[in-house]
Design a protein around this motif. Sequence first.
Motif, mmCIF file in Angstrom:
data_model
loop_
_atom_site.group_PDB
_atom_site.id
_atom_site.type_symbol
_atom_site.label_atom_id
_atom_site.label_comp_id
_atom_site.label_asym_id
_atom_site.label_seq_id
_atom_site.Cartn_x
_atom_site.Cartn_y
_atom_site.Cartn_z
ATOM 1 N N SER A 37 -7.004 -2.966 6.612
ATOM 2 C CA SER A 37 -6.220 -1.985 5.863
ATOM 3 C C SER A 37 -7.128 -1.012 5.118
ATOM 4 O O SER A 37 -6.862 0.198 5.064
ATOM 5 C CB SER A 37 -5.296 -2.706 4.874
ATOM 6 N N GLU A 54 -1.556 -4.600 -8.843
ATOM 7 C CA GLU A 54 -2.786 -4.787 -8.080
ATOM 8 C C GLU A 54 -3.474 -6.099 -8.464
ATOM 9 O O GLU A 54 -3.919 -6.861 -7.598
ATOM 10 C CB GLU A 54 -3.721 -3.603 -8.307
ATOM 11 N N TYR A 104 -7.133 -2.835 -1.155
ATOM 12 C CA TYR A 104 -7.200 -3.804 -0.064
ATOM 13 C C TYR A 104 -8.574 -4.460 0.028
ATOM 14 O O TYR A 104 -8.693 -5.618 0.429
ATOM 15 C CB TYR A 104 -6.798 -3.150 1.254
ATOM 16 N N TYR A 153 0.278 -3.131 6.990
ATOM 17 C CA TYR A 153 0.190 -1.852 6.284
ATOM 18 C C TYR A 153 -0.319 -0.698 7.158
ATOM 19 O O TYR A 153 0.269 0.393 7.126
ATOM 20 C CB TYR A 153 -0.679 -1.983 5.021
ATOM 21 N N GLN A 189 1.889 2.567 7.447
ATOM 22 C CA GLN A 189 1.399 3.850 6.944
ATOM 23 C C GLN A 189 1.371 4.904 8.047
ATOM 24 O O GLN A 189 1.741 6.062 7.835
ATOM 25 C CB GLN A 189 -0.005 3.685 6.356
ATOM 26 N N VAL A 197 -5.935 3.119 -2.572
ATOM 27 C CA VAL A 197 -5.280 2.075 -1.782
ATOM 28 C C VAL A 197 -6.327 1.307 -0.964
ATOM 29 O O VAL A 197 -6.266 0.077 -0.843
ATOM 30 C CB VAL A 197 -4.208 2.688 -0.860
ATOM 31 N N GLY A 221 0.821 -1.212 0.000
ATOM 32 C CA GLY A 221 0.000 0.000 0.000
ATOM 33 C C GLY A 221 0.848 1.252 0.000
ATOM 34 O O GLY A 221 0.521 2.245 -0.687
ATOM 35 N N ASN A 235 1.010 4.168 -2.906
ATOM 36 C CA ASN A 235 0.809 5.563 -2.528
ATOM 37 C C ASN A 235 1.996 6.454 -2.902
ATOM 38 O O ASN A 235 1.821 7.554 -3.439
ATOM 39 C CB ASN A 235 0.534 5.639 -1.021
#
Length: 372
Positions: A337, A95, A44, A216, A220, A40, A26, A30
């Motif tokens: 996520s 993806e 997920y 993630y 993040q 994102v 992710g 980004n």
Amino acid sequence: MRPEDRLAIIGALRVLGFSIALPFAGLALNLDFREPLAVVSEFYASLAVSSALGQVVGGYVSDRTGRVRTMFMSGLVASLSLAVAALLWRATAIEVLLAVQSFFSNAYSVASMAIVGDYFSEHSSLVKAYGRLRVGSNLGWALGIAVGGELYALIGFRWLLAVTSAVLAASLAALWGLGEPPRSELAVAFERPTPAMVKFLAPTFMTFIIAGLMGYPLVQYFSGFLRISTSYSGALLAINGLMVVLLQDMVARRASAHSPAKSLATGMAIYSLGYGLMPMVNSVPAAALDIMLITLGEMIVMPVSSAVAAELSSPRARGSHMSLYGIANTIGRNLSSAIFAAAAYSLGASYGWALMASIAMASSVGYLAVIG
């Protein structure tokens, strides 16, 4: 070699590979491809769908063709998917291929979970066996997430995908020599899960939403919001894996001596406290202490949860029934996520952590209600 020890070694290799790259997927979308957090979040969510389908197919196939065969073929395709993603290096291709990988990795996962239930039957034995598997997988997690954070900064996500593909391929060699457990009768038709199993899945789904934060969402938060480097972020998450490696066997033995409802409720309450405190984290030492608290809750909950699911599954259709547990696992973790990314995008990270702490407490109360 005991089957749980061999499975722990295989799990260590597989999770080593996954944790080198996938917690940073992710972040890479980004930062490398400039995908907004809303996209994102959608990515997920798509992983949750592919993971759930993989659980269903893997459980069905493993009941009919065998656990080991399902594990080998699924693991091979998952490895190849990541190799192709590294070669193509386009956001859409990554993806899609990560979704394909997720499908086959989850088919592998449900077969590996079911095979433990085939080998063991008593609650205490199951808790200890699943605890041993967690020691192996978290050894891989601790090494992988720490190395992955460094490698992400040095060589980028593309090469991380290639490394993960190679490690997953290597792990397949360890499957040779793993015997298919004897089963008195192979499933020939779908067998409905018991009402007790269905009720158990409700708080379990919330549990896995919380478990999915150790990946993630924390990467993040630490790197994207607190501006901690990916190297430090990887090291912080490695604390989780190291604690499990050192302490999981002991915690599993103690948890196996108590009622499942008490153990699960206590662990989820600790989880709730840990994530409820996350908005107060503003430094690396504070983050390390909070991860230790969160990991304590995880070590109590996860082996007991797996053991209860195996006990509530029919021996003839354990793969299919454990796939329901796996669906709660994979959808919960991936939605974790997606929910965090959406909440952070629209409301701010502090509100996201408050929401997650509330879900953890709801899960705690739910276990007391359905199996207490």
